[in-house]
Design a protein around this motif. Sequence first.
Motif, PDB file in Angstrom:
ATOM      1  N   PHE A 136       1.758   1.954  -3.463  1.00  0.00           N
ATOM      2  CA  PHE A 136       0.635   2.684  -4.059  1.00  0.00           C
ATOM      3  C   PHE A 136       0.694   4.155  -3.668  1.00  0.00           C
ATOM      4  O   PHE A 136       0.485   5.053  -4.505  1.00  0.00           O
ATOM      5  N   SER A 190      -6.662   5.673  -9.045  1.00  0.00           N
ATOM      6  CA  SER A 190      -5.603   4.761  -9.457  1.00  0.00           C
ATOM      7  C   SER A 190      -4.476   5.569 -10.087  1.00  0.00           C
ATOM      8  O   SER A 190      -4.722   6.358 -11.009  1.00  0.00           O
ATOM      9  N   ILE A 233       0.608  -0.725  -5.954  1.00  0.00           N
ATOM     10  CA  ILE A 233      -0.621  -0.890  -6.738  1.00  0.00           C
ATOM     11  C   ILE A 233      -0.787   0.325  -7.634  1.00  0.00           C
ATOM     12  O   ILE A 233      -0.783   1.463  -7.153  1.00  0.00           O
ATOM     13  N   TYR A 250       0.847  -1.200   0.000  1.00  0.00           N
ATOM     14  CA  TYR A 250       0.000   0.000   0.000  1.00  0.00           C
ATOM     15  C   TYR A 250       0.882   1.249   0.000  1.00  0.00           C
ATOM     16  O   TYR A 250       0.538   2.273  -0.603  1.00  0.00           O
ATOM     17  N   GLU A 301       1.134  -4.807 -11.716  1.00  0.00           N
ATOM     18  CA  GLU A 301       0.838  -3.465 -11.201  1.00  0.00           C
ATOM     19  C   GLU A 301       1.997  -2.509 -11.486  1.00  0.00           C
ATOM     20  O   GLU A 301       1.783  -1.340 -11.811  1.00  0.00           O
ATOM     21  N   GLY A 329      -6.879  -9.574  -3.114  1.00  0.00           N
ATOM     22  CA  GLY A 329      -7.281  -8.211  -3.441  1.00  0.00           C
ATOM     23  C   GLY A 329      -8.720  -7.907  -3.079  1.00  0.00           C
ATOM     24  O   GLY A 329      -9.032  -6.862  -2.502  1.00  0.00           O
ATOM     25  N   VAL A 386       0.315  -8.523  -4.531  1.00  0.00           N
ATOM     26  CA  VAL A 386       0.175  -7.451  -5.517  1.00  0.00           C
ATOM     27  C   VAL A 386       0.921  -7.924  -6.765  1.00  0.00           C
ATOM     28  O   VAL A 386       2.144  -7.876  -6.806  1.00  0.00           O
ATOM     29  N   TYR A 424      -5.835  -4.795  -9.275  1.00  0.00           N
ATOM     30  CA  TYR A 424      -5.439  -5.363  -7.989  1.00  0.00           C
ATOM     31  C   TYR A 424      -6.625  -6.054  -7.325  1.00  0.00           C
ATOM     32  O   TYR A 424      -6.507  -7.172  -6.810  1.00  0.00           O
TER      33      TYR A 424
END
Length: 817
Positions: A671, A729, A692, A668, A756, A705, A752, A698
């Motif tokens: 991300f 995203s 991500i 995360y 990605e 996910g 993940v 994901y």
Amino acid sequence: MKFKSAVTLLFSAIATQLSAAPIDSQHIQFIGPIGQNIQTKPHHTGHQTAIVNTLVSKLSENNSSLEVFGEEIKWQPLSDVNALTMGGLQALKLEFSATRFVQGKLNLTGIEKAHVFLNGQQLEGKESYSLNAVTGDHQLLIVAEQVSDWKKVVIDYTPNAEHDTLVFTQKSTKALSAKQLFDSPTISAISLSPDANYYVATKQQYQDNKGNSALRDTVLYNEDGEVVYRLNGVNANGVSWREDSKAVIFVQNNQLKTLDIKTLKETVIAEDLTGASGFKFFDNNTLIFSWTKTAPKGDKIVKHYKGLEDRWSYARNISQVYLMDISTGLIQAVTEHDLSHSLEDFDAKNKRILATRSPQHYDAPYHGITELVEFDLTNNSSKVLGQYGTFNDARYGNDGIYVTAGAEFGNGAGRTLAQGVLANNYDTQLFWMNTQGKEIKALSKQFDPSIDSFKVLNNGDLVLRATDEDRKKLYLFDESKNKFKPLKTKLDVVERYSVADKRSPIIIATGTTASTPQKLVQLSAKSNRASTLWDSKPLAYKNAEIAALEEFNFTNSAGTEIKGRVYIPHGLDKNKKHPALIYYYGGTSPVSRGFTGRYPFNFWATNGYVVYVLQPSGATGFGQEFSAKHVNDWGNRAADDIIEGTNAFLSAYQFVDKDRLGNLGASYGGFMTMTLATKTDMFSASISHAGISNLTSYWGHGWWGYLYSSEASKHSYPWNNSKLYSQQSPVFNADKVKTPLLLVHGDADVNVPVGESHIMYTALKMLNQDVELIEYKGADHQIFARDRRFQWWDTMLAYFDKHLKDEPQWWQHMYGK
């Protein structure tokens, strides 16, 4: 920083020529002759490598002398050596510091047969050796087998460039190294006897000649710390005690054994129980365990999925609970079902067993359920106590069952949130329910820490470990008073613990603080004072230079306090400007205060970076209101916290250069790194590990996910909240990215998926943006193996050195120009 002496290696008068410069012999330590009567040198035997490597491990230690065949020989400066020749072997040692990645050639003159080692790793060469050294303190060791005239021995160094200077030192302290943080001895498992008179501990460490294989030693100790017995090839996690502390059970070499503590006699109970695990004493005559039946491999051409869980490689394996009679080895199945059962707890006195199973269930909001089932051995019956969307663990208490689960457990019995606010069920609460599963009481509604695990005592009280902000702490829960009492372990992060249920519980625990390495401690719940049983610091970190740690909190624009901490490099000159790294997670848990780990903040500080770690809104351990901010956020509030926190950090730490900031996170946090790159250009370089880039892919592709999204995206799906799944995203905002970005991913990541990073890499390449992608072959979501861990740590630091220090040479050395 204290120096006994410090001399910078100077080059020839015309620095641009970069000619070889002899190293002053006063900076070279000599020892010899080593085994002066040795006539046959290692290179004349068939075991040269083993002989030399064995010697090197002893020579590398920072001792003033060495005892060889009963004779003590001392290290001395090479300048004091007057002999022309001598028997046996000799060794030379040079210690130097590098303030950046340096490259050059080490040249030996006058040593006909030499073996050269840098920090224990042998260098290739004969008379000339390529030297590549990262930031930090280093040791060069040269084992000489053949020297005709020591007066003609010269060691010189030719740098590749002006900046490739070495500083030869005799410092009283040493910078932390990657090998030190990964290889140093640690206790990886513990098991305390019920009477607290014994404990079993597994110690592990790594060394160069064993590669990725850890050296492990499992030992039974008495209460005085004396060795009672060694359990070779056994992990302390797999050692279970009989209630009277007179015997233990374990698996060794595929044999299930008991050990009588008084006589130290081992008895084999059974053999070749493939798939069996978790053996425990049900009573003095019976064992309870889980046994897994591996599913057939199936069709070689196609796979017909039986549900979302079927993407998990282990989904079709079936695990059940069994009992075994110790005297005969006879095995009895307790659970039989087409679904696997996980053992939660057992009550031998009343012949009851608690287990869980998970039938398919995709309805919102949880997209999965857990059934808690009780099995009655007196009549071989079972009953389902309940079906729960959020559930962690269950244990028998005196007059009911303790359960840990999210706040929504029991129709929201644990909620403290305002109506309409969605709870984050990763924030784990403690509950009690009766044995019929009907009456439920929330016990931790006013307790902010999130509960990780717990042990029920005979009197109904609990010892539990909880995530308390960025710490992992132990607490004693008093059932009669419904109060949580902190146990003073003197550790920031309790890694593992074991409890002896005496009149006053005795606990042993391993852990660290943010600035001190691992210890094993013991404490009584009554006195609440910890004593140290074992400490890795004097073994591996005696003279280590550790970063100074400062707490740094700020209040965000929403009025919420955001906690954080800052690591300041040892000996930092605060009159100069320095680069900094900002680290975060942003998901459902805080970044813990562990001394080391996959993301070693103290090590980054050793490499010259001020490190700021913050806990954005949404993390557990700070209370339900704080953790609830994670739900359906996906980079909004968390990104604002990181940006606001970085600005506050820059205001408070004037010696940090705002134009040399790096940021990084994983999963995360990866991300979050990509998201931040679309929202701000305040960072000069960014790293996303296993991040991500597309919430939809994901959600649908990662093994878990859809389950994680049941909390992080509660009630939100691509068809009813396309704005969240698209506009939040990072790839949908890739055209806003201006910061150089490194994407790191394991190509076997099932959490993940590696796609990605590929998605974001494709977008940024098409946008002609500065982006790099490094894939680790065969690696999953985390980098565990020793060789890959070192390479991965180097990759991150080399990337930041390139962009934040204008020092691209390390990166170029690893990956080319």
